[in-house]
Design a protein around this motif. Structure first.
Motif, PDB file in Angstrom:
ATOM      1  N   PHE A 738       0.831  -1.199   0.000  1.00  0.00           N
ATOM      2  CA  PHE A 738       0.000   0.000   0.000  1.00  0.00           C
ATOM      3  C   PHE A 738       0.873   1.259   0.000  1.00  0.00           C
ATOM      4  O   PHE A 738       0.630   2.209  -0.778  1.00  0.00           O
ATOM      5  N   PHE A 739       1.921   1.277   0.811  1.00  0.00           N
ATOM      6  CA  PHE A 739       2.822   2.423   0.859  1.00  0.00           C
ATOM      7  C   PHE A 739       3.555   2.582  -0.477  1.00  0.00           C
ATOM      8  O   PHE A 739       3.776   3.723  -0.949  1.00  0.00           O
ATOM      9  N   ILE A 740       3.953   1.454  -1.083  1.00  0.00           N
ATOM     10  CA  ILE A 740       4.660   1.515  -2.372  1.00  0.00           C
ATOM     11  C   ILE A 740       3.763   2.097  -3.460  1.00  0.00           C
ATOM     12  O   ILE A 740       4.183   2.932  -4.273  1.00  0.00           O
ATOM     13  N   ALA A 797       9.935   3.686  -6.013  1.00  0.00           N
ATOM     14  CA  ALA A 797       9.215   3.499  -4.750  1.00  0.00           C
ATOM     15  C   ALA A 797       9.606   2.182  -4.076  1.00  0.00           C
ATOM     16  O   ALA A 797       9.789   2.108  -2.855  1.00  0.00           O
ATOM     17  N   VAL A 798       9.745   1.129  -4.890  1.00  0.00           N
ATOM     18  CA  VAL A 798      10.135  -0.176  -4.327  1.00  0.00           C
ATOM     19  C   VAL A 798      11.536  -0.117  -3.766  1.00  0.00           C
ATOM     20  O   VAL A 798      11.817  -0.610  -2.666  1.00  0.00           O
ATOM     21  N   THR A 800      13.133   2.479  -2.727  1.00  0.00           N
ATOM     22  CA  THR A 800      13.158   3.318  -1.526  1.00  0.00           C
ATOM     23  C   THR A 800      12.608   2.566  -0.313  1.00  0.00           C
ATOM     24  O   THR A 800      13.129   2.681   0.800  1.00  0.00           O
ATOM     25  N   PHE A 801      11.582   1.749  -0.508  1.00  0.00           N
ATOM     26  CA  PHE A 801      10.923   1.037   0.608  1.00  0.00           C
ATOM     27  C   PHE A 801      11.740  -0.139   1.118  1.00  0.00           C
ATOM     28  O   PHE A 801      11.841  -0.353   2.331  1.00  0.00           O
ATOM     29  N   LEU A 802      12.316  -0.902   0.212  1.00  0.00           N
ATOM     30  CA  LEU A 802      13.022  -2.117   0.623  1.00  0.00           C
ATOM     31  C   LEU A 802      14.448  -1.779   0.999  1.00  0.00           C
ATOM     32  O   LEU A 802      15.231  -1.314   0.147  1.00  0.00           O
ATOM     33  N   PRO A 803      14.829  -2.022   2.264  1.00  0.00           N
ATOM     34  CA  PRO A 803      16.177  -1.622   2.699  1.00  0.00           C
ATOM     35  C   PRO A 803      17.259  -2.586   2.259  1.00  0.00           C
ATOM     36  O   PRO A 803      18.431  -2.212   2.217  1.00  0.00           O
ATOM     37  N   TRP A 838       9.486   8.764   5.058  1.00  0.00           N
ATOM     38  CA  TRP A 838       8.540   7.813   5.674  1.00  0.00           C
ATOM     39  C   TRP A 838       8.640   6.443   5.032  1.00  0.00           C
ATOM     40  O   TRP A 838       8.587   5.427   5.708  1.00  0.00           O
ATOM     41  N   LEU A 839       8.786   6.445   3.700  1.00  0.00           N
ATOM     42  CA  LEU A 839       8.877   5.169   2.994  1.00  0.00           C
ATOM     43  C   LEU A 839      10.146   4.423   3.397  1.00  0.00           C
ATOM     44  O   LEU A 839      10.122   3.193   3.551  1.00  0.00           O
ATOM     45  N   ILE A 840      11.222   5.176   3.600  1.00  0.00           N
ATOM     46  CA  ILE A 840      12.480   4.522   4.011  1.00  0.00           C
ATOM     47  C   ILE A 840      12.326   3.921   5.418  1.00  0.00           C
ATOM     48  O   ILE A 840      12.667   2.763   5.661  1.00  0.00           O
TER      49      ILE A 840
END
Length: 860
Positions: A738-740, A797-798, A800-803, A838-840
């Protein structure tokens, strides 16, 4: 010499004559010591002697008949110990008697009957009678001796010179006599003491309808009496004084049927038969003892001891004492259909041995105040340390034991039946009022306390054992403020039935072992604090228990159902129940508390409508193999309501329920239970940093309850929100997706509006856009990138979200409002930057929880 008047004494001493007939004659006295008569001697048919008649050591080949003879010795006999010698006793104490036959030998019969009277008594010491001694309707009276009452004599024989006063008290002295036939004393009247010490009777001793008067002393003295046949003190027999038969030996029956004993000395034995040996039956039927008691202790009875319809009226002491008695048959202390057994005083059978039964049907035992005898705790019936090979019946609608019954250490070969019986404890104390005390009782069959059985006081069965069932069905025990039934460590080979049982007090059966089932269906267990507001808990823990069965072992089922009602705590902590534990259709369940801590059962069968109220259920450590109710709605209520009823939160009930559901194939339902466990943990009160400061100034009422720290609470909230405590990791994936998707839209909009630009290398002043490189000076303005070549907003976005995943997009693009071609700036760009941050952060958090959930690290 018939019908003659002989004013002078007759002297036949050492004479030898063929016959002697003085029938109808009257004389002053007769001295016939050592007389030998080859025929009969008749002192009958109106014969009268004003002084003593002495036939000491006489030898009579025929009969001695004194039928309707009158013997009187009204002379003043001084109480002196001086005698002239054993062969010349005219001046001795023995001549205080009206008729003296000491050491005489009568080869025929001796008749002292048919209106015979002896004022001064008859002395038959050591006399031998070849056939019968007949005293039917004879009257024997001691001489008046003023106010100097002799009192009670001992069991030894009287001496001539040393027991003057006791000789004066004898109306019939038959010490040591030998009757080769029967001693017949029907309808006899004796005013004084009758002594049969050491006598031997080859036939029967029959004193039916006899009357013996010697109040305050011994009426019949039969120590060591030997009777080869029966003894009949029956059919209207009355004795006003003690009847002594200690160590007597009776070849057949001893009968006191329809007899009456009384004494002017209260609380003294009326019938004293200690150590007696009776080869037949002892009949005390319709027997009455008033102001005294019957003592047959340490006796041996070859048949039965039958006290049917007898009455013992000695309220402040013993009523019947039979300690240590050996009875080969049964003991009957019962009322017949039209009769009434009553004992006002203590009935004691302590240590007795019975070859058959103890029957007390419809008997009434009453002693409602502490007595002055051995044990003041049990004043009605003491039957402890007994050995009974048959059954014990204390039943019947008329049966009552007012004062308590003691059966401690008794062994019963068959069953104990108290159906319809009434037992009432003496008022001795608050918590130790025993209606029945039966510690270490051993019963081969069942124990029946059923069908209107009623006990006012405690029924104590600690360490008792029964070979079959313990049945209290429809029984009632009332002991408000104390124990009603206490059966700790009791062993029941069969079942314990308490259906329709009423208890007003506490039932305690801790550590009992029950081979069958425990059935409390329709039972009523009330221990109401409101009725005794000042009473402390019997267990010392401040709680009021209605049913206390901690540590009990039940091989079958434990059933509390069909209108079962408990006003108080039902505790089965540490119990072990092999089959079903049923808690259903409870009446007024709000009054009950249920403690099942550390209990183990086979199948748990209950219903929502019977569950106790909030904070009234304890199930920490409670284990069950299966659940009876497995419907979706039932499992939901158990998960959401039942597990939330205990006052204190514990993880074990949740975890055990989940284990049972997994074993039964309900995997998803098990997960829901474990999730609910974590939710319950999360709902624990939060201990905020300022809580300690507040507690020091305002201590909480009821003590401190469970709580959790602020950080712990925050972590649990995150666990629940992101991965559902590790049981639904897909929730984290959905949230991340959802965030992505939101980032995908925002970053695409930013790039479309010229706010997404390439990053600058730290070492070189370059702006990278895919493979195209543009060199800029420090003061050059950043040029906008109009081409979308190389920027993919979804990939950005992906990445940025996935560390832990590098797609080489997040590090090469940044939102900025310094681009000269940017179509918007200000807060919109700042919002885009904030969302990127926030996404990070959320990516790290969600990824960590997701991985932990997949690995099971946070699944608790």
């Amino acid at each position: 010499m018939n019908a003659s008047f002989i004013p002078e004494p007759l002297d036949f001493r050492h004479s030898s004559i063929p016959n002697l007939d003085l029938s109808g004659s009257r004389t002053a006295r007769i001295d016939a010591d050592c007389l030998t008569v080859s025929g009969d001697v008749r002192l009958a048919e109106g014969f009268r002697a004003e002084g003593p008649v002495s036939l000491m050591e006489a030898a009579i080949k025929g009969d001695l008949s004194c039928v309707r003879g009158h013997f009187g010795n009204q002379g003043d006999q001084q109480e002196t110990t001086m005698i002239t010698g054993c062969r010349d006793c005219r001046g001795s104490t023995l001549h205080s008697y009206a008729l003296v036959l000491e050491r005489a030998k009568v080869e025929g019969s001796l008749f002292l009957c048919g209106g015979f009277t002896a004022t001064g008594g008859v002395h038959l010491g050591d006399t031998t009678i070849g056939v019968n001694l007949n005293c039917t309707k004879g009257e024997f009276t001691v001489r008046p001796h003023g106010s100097n009452h002799p009192g009670k004599t001992t069991g030894r024989r009287l001496a001539c010179e040393g027991d003057v006063r006791h000789h004066l008290a004898c109306a019939f002295n038959g010490e040591g006599m030998h009757v080769k036939g029967s001693l017949i004393m029907n309808g006899i009247e004796v005013y004084g003491e009758t002594r049969l010490t050491g006598a031997l009777i080859d036939g029967d001793l029959d004193s039916a309808d006899g009357k013996y008067h010697h109040k305050g002393a011994n009426s019949i003295h039969g120590d060591r009496l030997r009777v080869q046949g029966n003894i009949f003190f029956c059919d209207g027999f009355k004795a006003y004084g003690t009847v002594r038969l200690p160590r007597a030996d009776i070849g057949a029956d001893l009968s006191f049927y329809n007899s009456h004993l009384a004494n002017s000395l209260k609380d003294s034995p009326l019938l004293y038969c200690e150590g007696i040996r009776v080869r037949g039956t002892v009949y005390l039927k319709n027997f009455e003892a008033k102001d005294g008691y019957a003592d047959i202790s340490y006796s041996s009875i070859g048949g039965n001891l039958d006290c049917t319809d007898s009455k013992y009226l000695n309220r402040d002491g013993w009523a019947l004492k039979a300690n240590g008695t050996d009875v080969k048959g049964s003991v009957f202390l019962r009322s017949s259909a039209g009769g009434n057994f009553m004992a006002e005083g203590l009935v004691s059978l302590r240590g007795a041995r019975l070859g058959m039964d103890l029957i007390c049907t419809n008997g009434q035992f009453k002693s409602d105040k502490p007595s002055s005898v051995e044990n003041d705790s049990f004043n009605a019936l003491m039957a402890d340390n007994m050995s009974i090979d048959g059954k014990v019946e204390m039943d019947g609608k008329k049966f009552a034991a007012i004062g308590g019954v003691c059966l401690d250490d008794t062994r019963i070969g068959s069953y104990l039946n108290c159906e319809h019986g009434t037992f009432k404890a003496p008022p001795l104390g608050e918590n130790e009022r025993f209606a029945i005390s039966a510690g270490k009782l051993q019963v081969g069959g069942s124990i029946y306390l059923i069908k209107q059985f009623k006990a006012e006081g405690e029924v104590m069965l600690n360490d008792a054992s029964t070979g079959r069932n313990l049945n209290l069905s429809k029984g009632t025990i009332i002991n408000e403020g104390g124990f009603t039934l206490r059966a700790m460590q009791m062993k029941v080979a069969g079942s314990a039935n308490m259906d329709n049982f009423v208890s007003q007090g506490e039932v305690r059966i801790d550590h009992a072992v029950i081979g069958g089932s425990l059935d409390c269906s329709k039972g009523e267990f009330i221990n109401n604090r409101e009725k005794n507001p000042g009473q402390e808990s019997l267990g010392g823990d401040g709680k009021r228990y209605a049913f206390h069965a901690n540590g009990v072992k039940i091989a079958g089922c434990a059933e509390f159902k069909d209108g079962f009602h408990a006003d108080g705590i039902v505790s089965l902590q540490n119990a072990n129940i092999g089959m079903h534990f049923t808690w259903m259709k409870i009446r007024d369940q709000s009054c009950a508390e249920l403690f099942l801590d550390s209990a183990r059962v086979g199948v748990l069968e209950d219903e929502e409508g019977s569950w106790p109220g909030k904070d009234k259920l304890q199930i920490n450590g409670f284990e069950y193999q299966f659940l009876k109710e497995l419907s979706p709605e039932g499992l939901k209520q158990r998960r959401e309501k039942w597990l939330g009823l205990p006052r204190d939160f514990r993880t074990q009930p949740f975890e055990h329920l989940a284990t049972v559901l997994k074993r039964s194939g309900y995997e998803e339902e098990a997960k829901e239970v474990l999730i609910e466990k974590n939710r319950a943990q999360r709902r624990l009160p939060v201990r905020w940093p300022w809580a300690k400061w507040l507690d020091r100034r305002c201590p909480p009422r009821g003590g401190h309850r469970q709580s959790q720290g602020t950080i712990t609470w925050l972590i649990r909230v995150l666990f629940g929100a992101l991965v559902c405590y590790g049981y639904k990791p897909s929730r984290a994936a959905n949230i991340g997706l959802f965030f992505i998707l939101i980032g995908w839209g925002l970053f695409y909009a930013g790039f479309s509006n010229k706010v997404m630009v390439s990053t600058k290398d730290k070492d070189k002043n370059y702006i990278y856009q895919t493979a195209q490189v543009v060199s800029l000076s420090d003061d050059q303005e950043l040029k906008g990138i109009t081409s979308d070549l190389g920027f993919y907003s979804l990939v950005y976005a992906v990445d940025t979200f996935l560390p832990v995943v590098d797609l080489q997009a997040a590090d090469y693009w940044l939102p900025t409002d310094h681009s000269p071609n940017a179509e918007y700036s200000g807060w919109r760009v700042e919002l885009l930057c904030l969302y990127r941050w926030w996404l990070i952060v959320s990516g790290w958090v969600i990824s960590v929880f997701y991985v932990a959930a997949l690995s099971g690290v946070v699944r608790r």
